[in-house]
Design a protein around this motif. Structure first.
Motif, PDB file in Angstrom:
ATOM      1  N   GLY A 117       0.816  -1.207   0.000  1.00 18.86           N
ATOM      2  CA  GLY A 117       0.000   0.000   0.000  1.00 18.86           C
ATOM      3  C   GLY A 117       0.848   1.254   0.000  1.00 18.86           C
ATOM      4  N   TYR A 118       0.200   2.362   0.358  1.00 21.74           N
ATOM      5  CA  TYR A 118       0.928   3.630   0.390  1.00 21.74           C
ATOM      6  C   TYR A 118       0.288   4.554   1.423  1.00 21.74           C
ATOM      7  CZ  TYR A 118      -2.987   5.173  -2.551  1.00 21.74           C
ATOM      8  OH  TYR A 118      -4.238   5.439  -3.041  1.00 21.74           O
ATOM      9  N   ILE A 119       1.053   5.551   1.831  1.00 23.17           N
ATOM     10  CA  ILE A 119       0.579   6.567   2.773  1.00 23.17           C
ATOM     11  C   ILE A 119       0.594   7.901   2.052  1.00 23.17           C
ATOM     12  CG2 ILE A 119       1.097   7.814   4.906  1.00 23.17           C
ATOM     13  CD1 ILE A 119       2.227   5.190   6.013  1.00 23.17           C
ATOM     14  N   SER A 120      -0.520   8.608   2.107  1.00 24.39           N
ATOM     15  CA  SER A 120      -0.621   9.889   1.403  1.00 24.39           C
ATOM     16  C   SER A 120      -1.262  10.936   2.308  1.00 24.39           C
ATOM     17  CB  SER A 120      -1.450   9.735   0.129  1.00 24.39           C
ATOM     18  OG  SER A 120      -2.762   9.289   0.445  1.00 24.39           O
ATOM     19  N   THR A 121      -0.964  12.192   1.998  1.00 20.06           N
ATOM     20  CA  THR A 121      -1.590  13.315   2.696  1.00 20.06           C
ATOM     21  C   THR A 121      -2.829  13.729   1.928  1.00 20.06           C
ATOM     22  OG1 THR A 121       0.569  14.085   3.487  1.00 20.06           O
ATOM     23  CG2 THR A 121      -1.247  15.659   3.547  1.00 20.06           C
ATOM     24  N   PHE A 130      -3.384   5.616   5.215  1.00 21.28           N
ATOM     25  CA  PHE A 130      -2.732   4.384   4.766  1.00 21.28           C
ATOM     26  C   PHE A 130      -3.771   3.608   3.984  1.00 21.28           C
ATOM     27  CE2 PHE A 130      -2.029  -0.221   5.984  1.00 21.28           C
ATOM     28  CZ  PHE A 130      -1.057  -0.450   5.024  1.00 21.28           C
ATOM     29  N   ARG A 131      -3.421   3.235   2.745  1.00 20.13           N
ATOM     30  CA  ARG A 131      -4.404   2.561   1.881  1.00 20.13           C
ATOM     31  C   ARG A 131      -3.770   1.381   1.172  1.00 20.13           C
ATOM     32  NH1 ARG A 131      -8.094   5.530  -2.708  1.00 20.13           N
ATOM     33  NH2 ARG A 131      -8.843   6.581  -0.820  1.00 20.13           N
ATOM     34  N   VAL A 132      -4.493   0.257   1.161  1.00 17.48           N
ATOM     35  CA  VAL A 132      -4.091  -0.927   0.395  1.00 17.48           C
ATOM     36  C   VAL A 132      -5.255  -1.277  -0.514  1.00 17.48           C
ATOM     37  CG1 VAL A 132      -3.323  -3.320   0.467  1.00 17.48           C
ATOM     38  CG2 VAL A 132      -2.683  -1.753   2.321  1.00 17.48           C
ATOM     39  N   SER A 133      -5.015  -1.263  -1.833  1.00 18.77           N
ATOM     40  CA  SER A 133      -6.121  -1.476  -2.767  1.00 18.77           C
ATOM     41  C   SER A 133      -5.850  -2.530  -3.833  1.00 18.77           C
ATOM     42  CB  SER A 133      -6.500  -0.149  -3.451  1.00 18.77           C
ATOM     43  OG  SER A 133      -5.378   0.408  -4.100  1.00 18.77           O
ATOM     44  N   ASP A 134      -4.626  -3.017  -3.930  1.00 16.38           N
ATOM     45  CA  ASP A 134      -4.406  -4.052  -4.950  1.00 16.38           C
ATOM     46  C   ASP A 134      -4.856  -5.407  -4.415  1.00 16.38           C
ATOM     47  OD1 ASP A 134      -1.630  -5.749  -4.321  1.00 16.38           O
ATOM     48  OD2 ASP A 134      -1.689  -3.764  -3.392  1.00 16.38           O
ATOM     49  N   ILE A 135      -5.507  -6.177  -5.260  1.00 21.94           N
ATOM     50  CA  ILE A 135      -6.142  -7.425  -4.854  1.00 21.94           C
ATOM     51  C   ILE A 135      -5.137  -8.429  -4.293  1.00 21.94           C
ATOM     52  CG2 ILE A 135      -7.478  -9.404  -5.671  1.00 21.94           C
ATOM     53  CD1 ILE A 135      -9.076  -6.838  -5.418  1.00 21.94           C
ATOM     54  N   THR A 136      -3.945  -8.473  -4.862  1.00 21.26           N
ATOM     55  CA  THR A 136      -2.932  -9.426  -4.385  1.00 21.26           C
ATOM     56  C   THR A 136      -2.573  -9.152  -2.927  1.00 21.26           C
ATOM     57  OG1 THR A 136      -2.006  -9.691  -6.605  1.00 21.26           O
ATOM     58  CG2 THR A 136      -0.609 -10.315  -4.751  1.00 21.26           C
ATOM     59  N   SER A 137      -2.324  -7.893  -2.585  1.00 24.28           N
ATOM     60  CA  SER A 137      -1.973  -7.546  -1.202  1.00 24.28           C
ATOM     61  C   SER A 137      -3.142  -7.769  -0.253  1.00 24.28           C
ATOM     62  CB  SER A 137      -1.505  -6.090  -1.131  1.00 24.28           C
ATOM     63  OG  SER A 137      -0.314  -5.905  -1.864  1.00 24.28           O
ATOM     64  N   LEU A 138      -4.345  -7.457  -0.721  1.00 28.39           N
ATOM     65  CA  LEU A 138      -5.522  -7.687   0.123  1.00 28.39           C
ATOM     66  C   LEU A 138      -5.683  -9.174   0.423  1.00 28.39           C
ATOM     67  CD1 LEU A 138      -8.085  -5.241  -1.535  1.00 28.39           C
ATOM     68  CD2 LEU A 138      -6.987  -4.969   0.694  1.00 28.39           C
TER      69      LEU A 138
END
Length: 348
Positions: A117-121, A130-138
Motif C-alpha cells: 500500500g501507500y501513505i498519502s496526505t 494508509f491505503r491498500v487497494s491491490d487485490i494481491t496484497s488484500l
C-alpha cells in the motif's frame, strides 16, 4: 482502595515517589490469560529490538486489529465508468485515516503489513491515509491478518463481507454484469449500503445477511487488542471545576456495540456504561481515582498506547497521585494539574 482479598485479580502498591502501581505475578498471569492462543508470544503492545544502537518497533498483531477496529475501514466503491466493458468500475481497499501528527504510527502499521500500500496526505494537509487497494496484497496480507487476529466490534461483519467481495474480484466477477450483481448483493450489506445511484440502477438487488459476532469473543478480549482499540477510541481527561478535580477515562461507541463496552467493564473490573436518550451513543467511563490507579494505569503501563494519544495518557497518569493525595487543594498542586491539563488533547 479495595483490598487484595476483595479484588484477587490485583495487588498494587504506590507512593509519592513511585507513581506506577506494582503488578503482582498473579495479576500478570491473569492479564496474559485473556489473550487468544493464536497470539504471538509477545505480550506487550510493541516489541522493541535493539540493533546496532537503533530501536526498532514492531507492533503486536492484536494491537493492530484493535486499532483497526477503532480507525480502519473496509471500503468497496462501485462507480459509473464508460471506459469499462460493463460500464462500472469496482474497487476494494483497506484504509486507516489519522491526523498528520500520527503519521509515524501509520508507518509502523504499513511496516507490519510488509510495506504494501501507500501513505498519502489528503486534501487540506491535516489528514494522512494508509491505503491498500491491490487485490494481491488484500488477499495475501491484509485479509489473512484479520482472519488470524480477529476484529471484535461490528466492523468484523463488514470485514467478512469485504473478504467475500475481494474473493469474487479475484475470480474477475466484477468484469461481468452478472458477477457485478453478485458483488452488489454483498455491497448492499457493507457499511452504509448502496448509494442512491446504485439502488436506482440495480433495483432488484437483495442484500446478503450479515454474520453475527460470537459471544465468546467478547468474554475473552485480548489485552493487546484492548490497547490498540484504546489508542484509537479512548479519551483521557483531567476535569477541573472550582476546587474539584477528577480524572476521566472513557471509550465511546455506537449503541450497536454496547455489549463490547459492557465487556470492558468486566475486563477492567471497574467503570460503568452511560447511555444517552437523544444519541445512538454509549460510553464506558471510569472516574473513581482508586479504580484509575489500581486498574487503568497499570494496564496501560504494561500494554502501551502507541501514537499521539500516549502523551495524553502520560499527563493523565502524572495527575493521578497528586489528585489521590488531594494536592490540588493547594495552589502549587492545582497549578501543576492545570499545566498537565492544558497540554492534553491537542492537534499540534
Amino acid at each position: 482502595i479495595n483490598s487484595p482479598d476483595k479484588n484477587p485479580r490485583s495487588n498494587y502498591s504506590y507512593s509519592h515517589f513511585n507513581l506506577l502501581p506494582t503488578i503482582s505475578r498473579r495479576s500478570r498471569n491473569l492479564i496474559q490469560s485473556r489473550n487468544y492462543s493464536s497470539l504471538s508470544p509477545r505480550t506487550s503492545a510493541v516489541c522493541s529490538v535493539r540493533s546496532e544502537g537503533e530501536r526498532k518497533i514492531v507492533l503486536n498483531p492484536s494491537f493492530i486489529s484493535g486499532f483497526s477496529d477503532a480507525e480502519g475501514s473496509f471500503v468497496v466503491t462501485i462507480l459509473n465508468n464508460p471506459r469499462y466493458k460493463i460500464g462500472w468500475n469496482v474497487q476494494a481497499r483497506f484504509q486507516i485515516k489519522l491526523h498528520e501528527k500520527d503519521r509515524a504510527l501509520l508507518l509502523l502499521i504499513q511496516n507490519y503489513f510488509y510495506n504494501v500500500g501507500y501513505i498519502s496526505t489528503l486534501k487540506g494537509g491535516s489528514t494522512v491515509e494508509f491505503r491498500v487497494s491491490d487485490i494481491t496484497s488484500l488477499n495475501n496480507i491484509i485479509i489473512p491478518h484479520f482472519e488470524k487476529y480477529t476484529l471484535i466490534t461490528n466492523k468484523y461483519k463488514d470485514f467478512i463481507i469485504f473478504k467475500q467481495i475481494v474473493s469474487l474480484m479475484s475470480e474477475n466477477k466484477h468484469t461481468t454484469l452478472e458477477g457485478l450483481k453478485e458483488i452488489l448483493e454483498y455491497r448492499a450489506s457493507l457499511n452504509w449500503g448502496l448509494s442512491k445511484n446504485l439502488k436506482e440502477s440495480f433495483p432488484s438487488i437483495v442484500p446478503v445477511k450479515r454474520v453475527e459476532i460470537e459471544d465468546n469473543i467478547l468474554s475473552n478480549l485480548p489485552s493487546n487488542w484492548v490497547a490498540g482499540f484504546s489508542a484509537g477510541e479512548s479519551n483521557f481527561f483531567i476535569t477541573i471545576s472550582g476546587n474539584k478535580v477528577w480524572l476521566r477515562f472513557s471509550i465511546a461507541q455506537d449503541s450497536r456495540d454496547i455489549l463490547l463496552l459492557k465487556s470492558l467493564v468486566e475486563f477492567f473490573n471497574c467503570g460503568y456504561i452511560a447511555q444517552y436518550k437523544n444519541r445512538k451513543v454509549c460510553e464506558f467511563i471510569v472516574t473513581k481515582i482508586n479504580d484509575i490507579i489500581i486498574y487503568i494505569i497499570p494496564f496501560f503501563e504494561k500494554y502501551k498506547i502507541e501514537g499521539s494519544k500516549y502523551k495524553d495518557y502520560v499527563n493523565f497518569k502524572e495527575a493521578a497521585i497528586p489528585i489521590k493525595n488531594k494536592e490540588h487543594l493547594t495552589e502549587k498542586g492545582l497549578n501543576k494539574i492545570i499545566e498537565l491539563k492544558n497540554s492534553m488533547n491537542k492537534n499540534d
